[in-house]
Design an enzyme around this catalytic site. Structure first.
Site, short mmCIF file in Angstrom:
data_model
loop_
_atom_site.label_atom_id
_atom_site.label_comp_id
_atom_site.label_asym_id
_atom_site.label_seq_id
_atom_site.Cartn_x
_atom_site.Cartn_y
_atom_site.Cartn_z
N ASP A 203 0.84 -1.20 0.00
CA ASP A 203 0.00 0.00 0.00
C ASP A 203 0.87 1.25 0.00
O ASP A 203 0.77 2.10 0.88
CB ASP A 203 -0.92 -0.02 1.23
CG ASP A 203 -2.09 0.94 1.12
OD1 ASP A 203 -2.45 1.33 -0.02
OD2 ASP A 203 -2.65 1.31 2.16
N ASN A 208 1.63 6.65 3.39
CA ASN A 208 2.37 5.60 4.10
C ASN A 208 3.88 5.73 3.93
O ASN A 208 4.63 4.81 4.26
CB ASN A 208 1.93 4.22 3.62
CG ASN A 208 0.59 3.81 4.21
OD1 ASN A 208 0.19 4.32 5.25
ND2 ASN A 208 -0.09 2.90 3.55
N ASP A 220 3.27 1.58 8.25
CA ASP A 220 2.00 0.88 8.07
C ASP A 220 2.08 -0.26 7.05
O ASP A 220 1.65 -0.12 5.90
CB ASP A 220 0.89 1.85 7.69
CG ASP A 220 -0.50 1.22 7.86
OD1 ASP A 220 -0.57 0.06 8.30
OD2 ASP A 220 -1.50 1.90 7.54
#
Length: 328
Positions: A203, A208, A220
């Site tokens: 992601d 992030n 994360d």
């Protein structure tokens, strides 16, 4: 509403501080809720020390084995001196804890700002970091965490929307359109040939990645899974085709210094983008009984939303028909 979706109601400031103090820390009563919806995340002040980030996991999403495996991956990367924010471990080497039924982990606070993906020098650095990350990620597979595939991200997402969320006036259009999209996704996966799946962040959007001291710090890893390497690259590309090619060239110049990128994966960029779009709507749908979601996403599940979603998916259909990006 299920028991799982009720679990976050326990998270009062006292509960959060008690959980942190159960691991031997002394809180100074500062408690700040951070922007997170899938899980719940808090910055907690610690006496005579830097604040900690406490992350409470949504019940029923990941098993303990899957969470620990995610932690082990980020710790493995940190051991190789990669700039990732890995979880805190207690003296016994544990990183996942429980407090009155809720699983949580603690992280050091990491400052920084979102990276500038328009800056080719930044993309060169990001490419180097991702090349190093994927070189380690390719050493062994995840045992417990899932694989990014067309079934879970595509077919199951579409089935959920068709059965429970799409308004009657859009059902026929959505059904016909998603049938075509799913067919093109399968064709795109087949055209890419033998795809190498490795452990990835999963992601890599700008939220992030924290940029600090001229370097990125990856945070994360909650969506970490087995996926093609390009999954961690395509979200950094934007704009017209020529611009995307320049960005991709900068990324891969750095990436290939540490790990060999398979150009066949360029065929997967629009496939993965389509899967993300389908999965995102289904993610909102699956979480709609969580009281935080209607407040944070009031536009979702309206007739207007689904009309706009169908237009976006039609545009994505056209993108799937375009030739894949090519390296300079």
């Amino acid at each position: 509403m299920t028991v799982h979706q009720h679990s976050f109601h326990k998270l009062t400031p006292d509960f959060v501080m008690d959980a942190v103090e159960s691991q031997g820390f002394h809180c100074d009563c500062r408690n700040l809720s951070l922007n997170s919806y899938e899980n719940r995340v808090y910055q907690v002040g610690i006496e005579d020390a830097k604040p900690l980030i406490a992350k409470f996991y949504r019940s029923g999403r990941w098993s303990s084995q899957q969470i620990i495996e995610e932690h082990q991956f980020s710790l493995e990367l940190a051991e190789h001196e990669l700039p990732v924010v890995a979880p805190w471990q207690n003296p016994a080497g544990e990183s996942l804890f429980r407090h009155h039924g809720l699983k949580f982990a603690l992280y050091p606070q990491q400052g920084g700002h979102a990276p500038e993906f328009d800056n080719l020098d930044n993309l060169l650095i990001l490419g180097r970091m991702l090349g190093r990350m994927h070189r380690i990620g390719a050493v062994k597979p995840f045992r417990y965490r899932p694989t990014l595939d067309s079934l879970s991200f595509g077919h199951e997402s579409v089935a959920l929307i068709r059965e429970n969320f799409i308004p009657a006036e859009y059902r026929e259009s959505y059904t016909a359109l998603t049938d075509q999209l799913l067919e093109k996704i399968e064709q795109g996966l087949a055209a890419a040939g033998q795809i190498r799946y490795i452990r990835v962040h999963g992601d890599c959007h700008s939220g992030n990645i924290l940029w600090r001291d001229h370097a990125p710090h990856f945070v994360d890893f909650d969506d970490s899974r087995m996926a093609p390497a390009v999954q961690d690259l395509w979200m950094m590309l934007s704009g017209e085709r020529s611009r995307k090619i320049s960005q991709l060239d900068a990324l891969l110049e750095g990436y290939n210094e540490f790990f060999d990128f398979d150009p066949a994966e360029l065929r997967l960029i629009e496939v993965l983008r389509t899967l993300r779009m389908l999965h995102y709507s289904a993610w909102l749908a699956r979480r709609w009984d969580d009281p935080a979601f209607p407040i944070a996403f009031p536009w979702f599940n309206s007739v207007r939303y689904w009309g706009e979603q169908i237009l976006e998916l039609r545009e994505q259909m056209a993108a799937l028909d375009e030739p894949p990006l090519e390296l300079l």
